[in-house]
Design an enzyme around this catalytic site. Structure first.
Site, PDB file in Angstrom:
ATOM      1  N   GLY A 173      20.141   9.487 -34.365  1.00 21.58           N
ATOM      2  CA  GLY A 173      19.661  10.341 -33.266  1.00 21.58           C
ATOM      3  C   GLY A 173      20.374  10.017 -31.965  1.00 21.58           C
ATOM      4  O   GLY A 173      20.551  10.885 -31.106  1.00 21.58           O
ATOM      5  N   ALA A 174      20.790   8.746 -31.831  1.00 25.24           N
ATOM      6  CA  ALA A 174      21.457   8.341 -30.594  1.00 25.24           C
ATOM      7  C   ALA A 174      22.785   9.089 -30.418  1.00 25.24           C
ATOM      8  O   ALA A 174      23.224   9.321 -29.306  1.00 25.24           O
ATOM      9  CB  ALA A 174      21.678   6.837 -30.594  1.00 25.24           C
ATOM     10  N   GLY A 198       0.823  -1.211   0.000  1.00 27.06           N
ATOM     11  CA  GLY A 198       0.000   0.000   0.000  1.00 27.06           C
ATOM     12  C   GLY A 198       0.849   1.249   0.000  1.00 27.06           C
ATOM     13  O   GLY A 198       1.784   1.410  -0.788  1.00 27.06           O
ATOM     14  N   GLY A 199       0.525   2.143   0.930  1.00 27.04           N
ATOM     15  CA  GLY A 199       1.228   3.424   0.999  1.00 27.04           C
ATOM     16  C   GLY A 199       2.713   3.264   1.274  1.00 27.04           C
ATOM     17  O   GLY A 199       3.512   4.158   0.959  1.00 27.04           O
TER      18      GLY A 199
HETATM   19  C1  HXC Z   1      -2.572  -2.575  11.008  1.00 26.47           C
HETATM   20  C2  HXC Z   1      -1.312  -4.374  10.419  1.00 26.47           C
HETATM   21  C3  HXC Z   1      -1.237  -3.919   9.076  1.00 26.47           C
HETATM   22  C4  HXC Z   1      -1.894  -2.705   8.771  1.00 26.47           C
HETATM   23  C5  HXC Z   1      -0.158  -5.748   9.233  1.00 26.47           C
HETATM   24  N1  HXC Z   1      -0.627  -5.515  10.449  1.00 26.47           N
HETATM   25  N2  HXC Z   1      -0.515  -4.787   8.365  1.00 26.47           N
HETATM   26  N3  HXC Z   1      -1.980  -3.701  11.362  1.00 26.47           N
HETATM   27  N4  HXC Z   1      -2.566  -2.062   9.767  1.00 26.47           N
HETATM   28  N5  HXC Z   1      -1.876  -2.184   7.551  1.00 26.47           N
HETATM   29  C6  HXC Z   1      -0.431  -6.309  11.651  1.00 26.47           C
HETATM   30  C7  HXC Z   1      -1.155  -7.625  11.594  1.00 26.47           C
HETATM   31  O1  HXC Z   1      -2.484  -7.472  12.024  1.00 26.47           O
HETATM   32  C8  HXC Z   1      -0.330  -8.468  12.566  1.00 26.47           C
HETATM   33  O2  HXC Z   1      -0.697  -8.128  13.868  1.00 26.47           O
HETATM   34  C9  HXC Z   1       1.049  -7.958  12.349  1.00 26.47           C
HETATM   35  O3  HXC Z   1       0.933  -6.679  11.728  1.00 26.47           O
HETATM   36  C10 HXC Z   1       1.864  -8.842  11.405  1.00 26.47           C
HETATM   37  O4  HXC Z   1       1.108  -9.064  10.239  1.00 26.47           O
HETATM   38  P1  HXC Z   1       0.926 -10.526   9.620  1.00 26.47           P
HETATM   39  O5  HXC Z   1      -0.149 -10.440   8.627  1.00 26.47           O
HETATM   40  O6  HXC Z   1       0.827 -11.531  10.696  1.00 26.47           O
HETATM   41  O7  HXC Z   1       2.355 -10.693   8.922  1.00 26.47           O
HETATM   42  P2  HXC Z   1       2.708 -11.360   7.538  1.00 26.47           P
HETATM   43  O8  HXC Z   1       2.019 -12.671   7.414  1.00 26.47           O
HETATM   44  O9  HXC Z   1       4.205 -11.331   7.457  1.00 26.47           O
HETATM   45  O10 HXC Z   1       2.086 -10.423   6.425  1.00 26.47           O
HETATM   46  C11 HXC Z   1       2.517  -9.079   6.309  1.00 26.47           C
HETATM   47  C12 HXC Z   1       1.626  -8.274   5.307  1.00 26.47           C
HETATM   48  C13 HXC Z   1       0.151  -8.449   5.747  1.00 26.47           C
HETATM   49  C14 HXC Z   1       1.861  -8.832   3.900  1.00 26.47           C
HETATM   50  C15 HXC Z   1       2.105  -6.839   5.347  1.00 26.47           C
HETATM   51  O11 HXC Z   1       0.045  -8.145   7.139  1.00 26.47           O
HETATM   52  C16 HXC Z   1      -0.762  -7.543   4.990  1.00 26.47           C
HETATM   53  O12 HXC Z   1      -1.145  -7.880   3.857  1.00 26.47           O
HETATM   54  N6  HXC Z   1      -1.156  -6.415   5.622  1.00 26.47           N
HETATM   55  C17 HXC Z   1      -2.064  -5.472   5.034  1.00 26.47           C
HETATM   56  C18 HXC Z   1      -1.388  -4.818   3.855  1.00 26.47           C
HETATM   57  C19 HXC Z   1      -2.229  -3.789   3.229  1.00 26.47           C
HETATM   58  O13 HXC Z   1      -3.242  -4.076   2.576  1.00 26.47           O
HETATM   59  N7  HXC Z   1      -1.871  -2.522   3.410  1.00 26.47           N
HETATM   60  C20 HXC Z   1      -2.497  -1.471   2.751  1.00 26.47           C
HETATM   61  C21 HXC Z   1      -3.122  -0.583   3.710  1.00 26.47           C
HETATM   62  S1  HXC Z   1      -3.844   0.696   2.739  1.00 26.47           S
HETATM   63  P3  HXC Z   1      -0.671  -9.193  15.066  1.00 26.47           P
HETATM   64  O14 HXC Z   1      -1.172  -8.430  16.251  1.00 26.47           O
HETATM   65  O15 HXC Z   1      -1.589 -10.294  14.642  1.00 26.47           O
HETATM   66  O16 HXC Z   1       0.756  -9.633  15.176  1.00 26.47           O
HETATM   67  C22 HXC Z   1      -2.590   1.759   2.383  1.00 26.47           C
HETATM   68  C23 HXC Z   1      -3.063   2.917   1.560  1.00 26.47           C
HETATM   69  C24 HXC Z   1      -2.155   4.099   1.658  1.00 26.47           C
HETATM   70  O17 HXC Z   1      -1.484   1.641   2.742  1.00 26.47           O
HETATM   71  C25 HXC Z   1      -2.283   4.827   0.386  1.00 26.47           C
HETATM   72  C26 HXC Z   1      -1.332   5.983   0.270  1.00 26.47           C
HETATM   73  C27 HXC Z   1      -1.077   6.349  -1.176  1.00 26.47           C
END
Ligand code: HXC
Length: 513
Positions: A403-404, A169-170
């Site tokens: 051109g290059a 994501g971000g």
């Molecule tokens: C809050 C989060 C989180 C998030 C992970 N965690 N991502 N908490 N917000 N975005 C937390 C999980 O709940 C978990 O907590 C711990 O971090 C570890 O994550 P896991 O999933 O257990 O780890 P892993 O299996 O290694 O996977 C990592 C990951 C996955 C691939 C990053 O967590 C994931 O897909 N997260 C969401 C990614 C996502 O969609 N982000 C986009 C957000 S929107 P616990 O307590 O269980 O340990 C965005 C938009 C911004 O970013 C736009 C700006 C231009």
């Protein structure tokens, strides 16, 4: 007082524990270091000063009110790298997946503002699940605050990003706005939307590694500039990269002590093959010219028909852009034009002189190239060289066609010095193609067309497959023996040391994006 000091020490210990021992173990099990371990290996021993260790989030949603980890998932501060002041932030995946929200973002913003005010590089060690979902729009705002500063800082201070875990994501856009991205193989990923979302939307089945792993981004997308086998190698790579780059845009390119000697390099006389269509590796020319093993290649596995990177010449940092005859004959295409343009602009922004080795048969023809905007992309490189005001030197080793020829830092677009080796061929196109066009009628009417074509090809080659027409016009300043290259370049760059050139007054140019 003693009890208060003890309470402080306990608090510091608690902060250092991040998301707790279990999560640290899980991090290590994945062959990943913790945020603090990374900072420890990055900064000179004992130099790191942490800022904002006790910052916590202010969210009260989804049970977060009972979970307020000290530091809010990011370690920020300043210290030295090889004795030079550097600011750093390192996201802590053990704390809510390194996710970014209001307080986490404020810490990064604070460090960025300090780096800008004090004119020192910023390094981001990224390991984050993106915007913290529980904090909603506040997380998005935090990201935007960082993106804004990345953009403001662009061209003012060097910004380096290392991706050391999943960045989703971000979490990918701040690195994308910085100057260089490094990734760790098999443990780091970058994607705007992960495999699950991809599957839902496009029905594609793809692994994280395929979608956004280090090898994908180093070969297919070009998003990352460097990949490393492990985190320590990555951290060492960051330090090495920094050694070629000045502190800020008002600082000169770094120079290290150098003792003259070994300037005539005989080996360079034996690199160009007798057959002009035979490839050779331009890296041999580069390493044969620069100081020792100082060449540090950037974007090594992407658009391999052009080679870019930093090196030292007589101790001073330079940026090198070189056509690579060993890959696609060194043609310019969409990706190589973009790759080189970006590198040229970085060097120009940070006062790093540019050296070009030219052996280019032209632009790659074809629908793929035209439909993917070779016109716009080739123009990027033309634009980047044309606007660059750093000292610029070109060495034509063999072909400089079409051109290059203009694009590859020709005198016409502002190169300061242009050398050519005797093997140079500076012409509108290769002899065969040229003969086929301009002697079409004669060849067609000849008793033996093949013989006529060969004769006309030889005639054209005799006239243009050399550097002397260009030298006669002053487009080439000097035709030199290859073994003299290093010596000539050292002298010429020294002569250009105090070059001052200003662009016409403008808000900013409009590079063809
Ligand atoms: C809050 C989060 C989180 C998030 C992970 N965690 N991502 N908490 N917000 N975005 C937390 C999980 O709940 C978990 O907590 C711990 O971090 C570890 O994550 P896991 O999933 O257990 O780890 P892993 O299996 O290694 O996977 C990592 C990951 C996955 C691939 C990053 O967590 C994931 O897909 N997260 C969401 C990614 C996502 O969609 N982000 C986009 C957000 S929107 P616990 O307590 O269980 O340990 C965005 C938009 C911004 O970013 C736009 C700006 C231009």
């Amino acid at each position: 007082m003693q009890d208060k000091i003890k309470a402080l020490e306990d608090k510091i210990e608690s902060a250092k524990l991040g998301g707790g021992e279990k999560r640290i173990e899980a991090q290590h099990a994945k062959k990943k270091l913790t945020a603090r371990e990374r900072v420890h290996f990055l900064m000179d021993e004992g130099s790191f000063e942490e800022i904002g260790m006790f910052v916590t989030h202010r969210s009260t949603n989804f049970g977060l009110e009972n979970n307020k980890p000290l530091g809010d998932g990011v370690v920020t501060g300043y210290g030295n790298i090889n004795g030079r002041l550097t600011y750093v932030f390192a996201q802590d995946f053990t704390v809510m997946g390194g996710s970014l929200a209001e307080a986490h973002a404020e810490k990064i913003v604070k460090i960025m503002d300090m780096a800008m005010k004090n004119g020192a590089p910023l390094i981001g060690l990224n390991d984050s699940g993106g915007a913290r979902i529980q904090e909603g729009v506040v997380s998005l705002g935090g990201y935007a605050d960082i993106f804004y500063r990345n953009t403001q800082a662009s061209g003012v201070i060097p910004q380096l990003s290392a991706i050391m875990g999943p960045c989703a994501g971000g979490a990918v856009y701040s690195p994308a706005l910085t100057d260089f991205i490094s990734m760790v193989e098999n443990t780091s990923y970058m994607f705007v939307t992960g495999p699950n979302v991809v599957k839902t939307v496009t029905h594609e089945e793809v692994t994280s590694e395929e979608l956004g792993g280090a090898s994908t981004h180093s070969t297919k997308s070009g998003v990352t500039h460097f990949t490393y086998a492990n985190e320590i190698a990555c951290i060492n790579g960051l330090k090495k990269l920094l050694s070629y780059i000045p502190q800020n845009c008002e600082d000169g390119a770094p120079s290290i002590p150098y003792t003259a000697g070994d300037e005539i390099r005989d080996k360079l006389n034996n690199i160009i093959p007798d057959n002009p269509n035979q490839p050779y590796d331009i890296r041999e020319v580069i390493s044969g010219t620069v100081d020792g093993d100082s060449f540090h290649e950037v974007h090594k596995d992407y658009a391999e028909n052009i080679v870019v990177g930093f090196a030292r010449l007589a101790g001073r940092s330079i940026g090198i852009v070189a056509n690579q005859p060993a890959f696609l004959a060194g043609v310019l295409d969409n990706n190589s034009s973009k790759k080189a343009a970006r590198f040229v602009r970085f060097c120009d922004a940070f006062n790093i002189p540019l050296l070009v080795f030219e052996d280019v048969p032209g632009f790659l023809p074809g629908t793929d190239q035209e439909w993917n905007a070779i016109i716009t992309n080739g123009a990027k490189l033309l634009y980047a060289f044309s606007e660059a005001t750093v000292p610029r030197i070109t060495v034509i080793t063999r072909k400089a066609y079409g051109g290059a020829y203009d694009v590859m830092n020709s005198k016409h677009i502002g190169a300061d010095m242009n050398f050519a080796w005797p093997s140079s061929e500076i012409a509108v196109m290769g002899a065969k193609g040229a003969a086929e066009i301009i002697f079409k009628k004669e060849i067609k009417e000849a008793a033996d067309s093949e013989v006529k074509l060969k004769e006309k090809e030889a005639e054209y080659a005799e006239m243009f497959a050399n550097p002397y027409n260009a030298a006669a016009r002053g487009y080439v300043d000097e035709v030199i023996r290859p073994d003299q290259t290093r010596e000539k370049l050292i002298k010429a760059f020294k002569m250009l040391e105090n070059k001052v050139e200003t662009l016409p007054k403008k808000k900013h140019g409009n590079i063809p994006m």
